[in-house]
Scaffold this motif. Structure first.
Motif, PDB file in Angstrom:
ATOM      1  N   HIS A 184      43.358  -0.225  24.566  1.00  0.00           N
ATOM      2  CA  HIS A 184      42.265  -1.102  24.129  1.00  0.00           C
ATOM      3  C   HIS A 184      42.122  -2.243  25.123  1.00  0.00           C
ATOM      4  O   HIS A 184      43.097  -2.768  25.651  1.00  0.00           O
ATOM      5  CB  HIS A 184      42.516  -1.638  22.711  1.00  0.00           C
ATOM      6  CG  HIS A 184      43.679  -2.590  22.600  1.00  0.00           C
ATOM      7  ND1 HIS A 184      43.581  -3.937  22.912  1.00  0.00           N
ATOM      8  CD2 HIS A 184      44.963  -2.392  22.212  1.00  0.00           C
ATOM      9  CE1 HIS A 184      44.747  -4.520  22.708  1.00  0.00           C
ATOM     10  NE2 HIS A 184      45.612  -3.612  22.294  1.00  0.00           N
ATOM     11  N   LEU A 230      38.385   0.969  22.723  1.00  0.00           N
ATOM     12  CA  LEU A 230      39.322   1.989  23.195  1.00  0.00           C
ATOM     13  C   LEU A 230      38.742   2.657  24.449  1.00  0.00           C
ATOM     14  O   LEU A 230      37.598   3.138  24.434  1.00  0.00           O
ATOM     15  CB  LEU A 230      39.573   3.018  22.095  1.00  0.00           C
ATOM     16  CG  LEU A 230      40.760   3.954  22.298  1.00  0.00           C
ATOM     17  CD1 LEU A 230      42.069   3.164  22.380  1.00  0.00           C
ATOM     18  CD2 LEU A 230      40.845   4.970  21.158  1.00  0.00           C
ATOM     19  N   LYS A 265      37.288   1.313  18.172  1.00  0.00           N
ATOM     20  CA  LYS A 265      37.574  -0.092  18.460  1.00  0.00           C
ATOM     21  C   LYS A 265      38.715  -0.573  17.585  1.00  0.00           C
ATOM     22  O   LYS A 265      39.102   0.078  16.613  1.00  0.00           O
ATOM     23  CB  LYS A 265      36.325  -0.942  18.213  1.00  0.00           C
ATOM     24  CG  LYS A 265      35.815  -0.838  16.780  1.00  0.00           C
ATOM     25  CD  LYS A 265      34.485  -1.540  16.574  1.00  0.00           C
ATOM     26  CE  LYS A 265      34.611  -3.025  16.703  1.00  0.00           C
ATOM     27  NZ  LYS A 265      33.378  -3.743  16.316  1.00  0.00           N
TER      28      LYS A 265
END
Length: 275
Positions: free
Chosen positions: A199, A204, A252
């Motif tokens: 991340h 990601l 995310k």
């Protein structure tokens, strides 16, 4: 009119004057004496009445309890004391920010559905409990729980939730599951081109290992219990309380929310490779 004034130098029988017998002798004095006696009687009566009234008042005052005394069996009529309003019970609003179950979004309008989506273990619990898949050097694909026809897929350097496509798309949807780079009890996901999923700015991505401690932490995710059978939630090592979830089909890191939508978006199944 004859002169009736007696001559003092002569006796009454000599000057022909006689006393007035039409009025009783001493009448004026009697009236004065009577008036004085009546005034005296009235004064005495008033004095006695005043003395009796004062004595009665003193006797009543001596019999009544004072407001400062407590007399068993009697009600005091003293001025009541003003009682302070008790502070509202409970803790202050700063002590807890976790939403209650009744305020959570509910699936199908049923409170039981929201409760069933609540994870059996808090997100911050220690990894390594029984019943979770162990990290190993195995190829896996990651399937969404609430979109079972979509998988993690590397596209343009980012990881998205996409349906399966051709052979090239299937390879980009298959990852090598290894022990976590920053924590061996957690997971890291290696890609086909030798990179890792990490991340950055909470999104990601697929990037090469630069050898830094930050990269190893960004590429390590710990499995947590999920509300859905056979699924896990993946918590960031360096951002505890943030989990991988899809939003608009983008992977995310998002802070934990005790809602049915979040619990579904952050639940994934590690299935066999689709490539």
């Amino acid at each position: 009119m004859p002169d009736t004034t007696p001559d003092p130098s002569r006796e009454p029988w000599e000057n022909g004057w006689a006393p007035d017998t039409s009025r009783a002798p001493g009448t004026r004095r009697l009236w004065l004496a009577g008036g004085l006696a009546i005034a005296t009687v009235i004064t005495c009566v008033m004095a006695v009445a005043v003395m009796d009234t004062g004595a009665d008042r003193d006797a009543k005052a001596s019999q009544e309890p004072s407001s400062a005394e407590t007399v068993p069996g009697l009600i005091s009529f003293a001025s009541p004391s003003v009682k302070k309003a008790a502070p509202p019970g409970g803790k202050s609003g700063m002590s807890s920010t976790r939403p209650s179950t009744s305020a959570e979004p509910q699936e199908n309008g049923s409170p039981s559905a929201a409760r069933s989506a609540k994870p059996s273990k808090s997100p911050g619990s220690h990894p390594g409990s029984t019943g979770k898949p162990k990290p190993s050097a195995t190829w896996r694909s990651v399937e969404s729980v609430n979109y079972p026809d979509r998988y993690w897929h590397v596209s343009g350097g980012y990881v998205k939730l996409d349906p399966l496509g051709g052979s090239e798309s299937r390879q980009d949807s298959t990852f090598k599951l290894v022990k976590g780079l920053a924590d061996s009890s957690c997971y890291s996901f290696a890609t086909q081109d030798g990179g890792y999923l990490r991340h950055r700015s909470f999104l990601l991505r697929d990037e090469r290992d630069d050898g830094s401690a930050l990269f190893r932490q960004d590429a390590t995710f710990c499995p947590r219990a999920s509300a859905y059978s056979g699924a896990v939630m993946l918590e960031s090592v360096n951002y505890p309380g943030r989990f991988l979830r899809h939003q608009n089909f983008q992977l995310k890191l998002d802070p934990f929310q005790n809602s049915s939508l979040y619990l579904a978006d952050s639940a994934f199944r590690l299935v066999g490779p689709v490539a």
